[in-house]
Design an enzyme around this catalytic site. Structure first.
Site, PDB file in Angstrom:
ATOM      1  N   SER A  85      -1.370  58.586  90.566  1.00  8.31           N
ATOM      2  CA  SER A  85      -1.135  58.369  89.188  1.00  8.31           C
ATOM      3  C   SER A  85      -2.158  59.113  88.332  1.00  8.31           C
ATOM      4  CB  SER A  85      -1.571  56.713  88.945  1.00  8.31           C
ATOM      5  OG  SER A  85      -1.129  56.733  87.512  1.00  8.31           O
ATOM      6  N   LYS A 110      -5.844  53.653  92.672  1.00 10.05           N
ATOM      7  CA  LYS A 110      -5.350  54.985  92.382  1.00 10.05           C
ATOM      8  C   LYS A 110      -6.482  56.021  92.943  1.00 10.05           C
ATOM      9  CE  LYS A 110      -1.041  53.701  92.440  1.00 10.05           C
ATOM     10  NZ  LYS A 110      -0.139  53.974  93.570  1.00 10.05           N
ATOM     11  N   TYR A 169      -5.850  48.799  88.633  1.00 10.43           N
ATOM     12  CA  TYR A 169      -5.053  49.874  89.115  1.00 10.43           C
ATOM     13  C   TYR A 169      -5.716  51.215  89.170  1.00 10.43           C
ATOM     14  CZ  TYR A 169      -0.626  52.521  88.956  1.00 10.43           C
ATOM     15  OH  TYR A 169       0.357  53.527  89.365  1.00 10.43           O
TER      16      TYR A 169
END
Length: 234
Positions: A142, A159, A155
């Site tokens: 991401s 990632k 998150y």
């Protein structure tokens, strides 16, 4: 520049039933490739299987469940053989909140899917690919695997981990294979809407994104081994 795509390939794809996963499954199939995909919702899996039909195959699998992933992989490998392209797309995102307000269960679930889930899939499929000494692994990262933002720290952490995991994996693979951390960019998905709200509609839809992203993924090869890449136009 990516390598030229070959003829029909076998694509193993996680998170295949929604958002980018569904758009990729449809895109790969439309170009004549065979997709073996999974998703958590049995109803969505059944719908995708009915839509795409044979020779594609889909199963209800939670990638965080090591045993379920192992059973699914054994079935795919027995029926279709090792994948030419293994795409770890399945992921979840936390609700917008400061790190200290993210409940332990929510943080744990995110790590179980976004990191352990990738490891489960690699553990299940890579031995057959390595034995054949061919194939490409694409692990979805991401922008938040290469930068950070407030209220999505779990998150981001997951990632960033995918970037490191994939680049280290690339150093372990035999010549002729590749592991690539892939930033898909910013696309109007349910995950983006959970973070951006209505402004997510300003971005490409998954189907629009897949028009260029799917051929790009198919063309990745040994020259990209270990190199962080980003979807075209992103």
């Amino acid at each position: 520049m990516a390598d030229s795509p070959s003829t029909s390939k076998l694509i193993v794809l996680t998170g295949a039933t929604r958002g980018l996963g569904r758009a990729m499954a449809e895109g790969f199939a439309r170009l004549g490739h065979t997709v073996a995909g999974c998703g958590r919702s049995a109803d969505l899996v059944a719908g995708l299987a009915a839509s795409l039909g044979a020779p594609h195959t889909f199963a209800a699998v939670d990638v965080a469940d090591h045993d379920a992933v192992s059973r699914w992989a054994a079935e795919v490998l027995d029926r279709l053989g090792p994948p030419d392209l293994l795409v770890n797309n399945a992921a979840v995102i936390n609700r917008n909140a400061p790190t200290w307000e993210i409940l332990a269960d929510e943080f744990d679930r995110l790590i179980d899917v976004n990191i352990k889930g990738v490891a489960n899939v690699l553990r299940a499929f890579l031995p057959a690919m390595v034995a054949r000494r061919s194939g490409v692994v694409v692990n979805f990262s991401s922008y938040w695997g290469r930068s950070t933002a407030a209220e999505v720290a779990p998150y981001c952490a997951s990632k960033f981990a995918i970037e490191g995991l994939t680049q280290a994996l690339a150093q372990e693979l035999p010549d002729g294979m590749a592991a690539v951390p892939f930033n898909p960019g910013v696309i109007d998905t349910d995950m983006l809407r959970s973070t951006f709200g209505a402004s997510a509609s300003h971005y490409l839809s998954p189907r629009q994104w897949a028009e260029s992203a799917v051929p790009y993924l198919l063309a990745l090869g040994p020259r990209q081994n270990g190199s962080p890449v980003t979807a075209p136009g992103q």
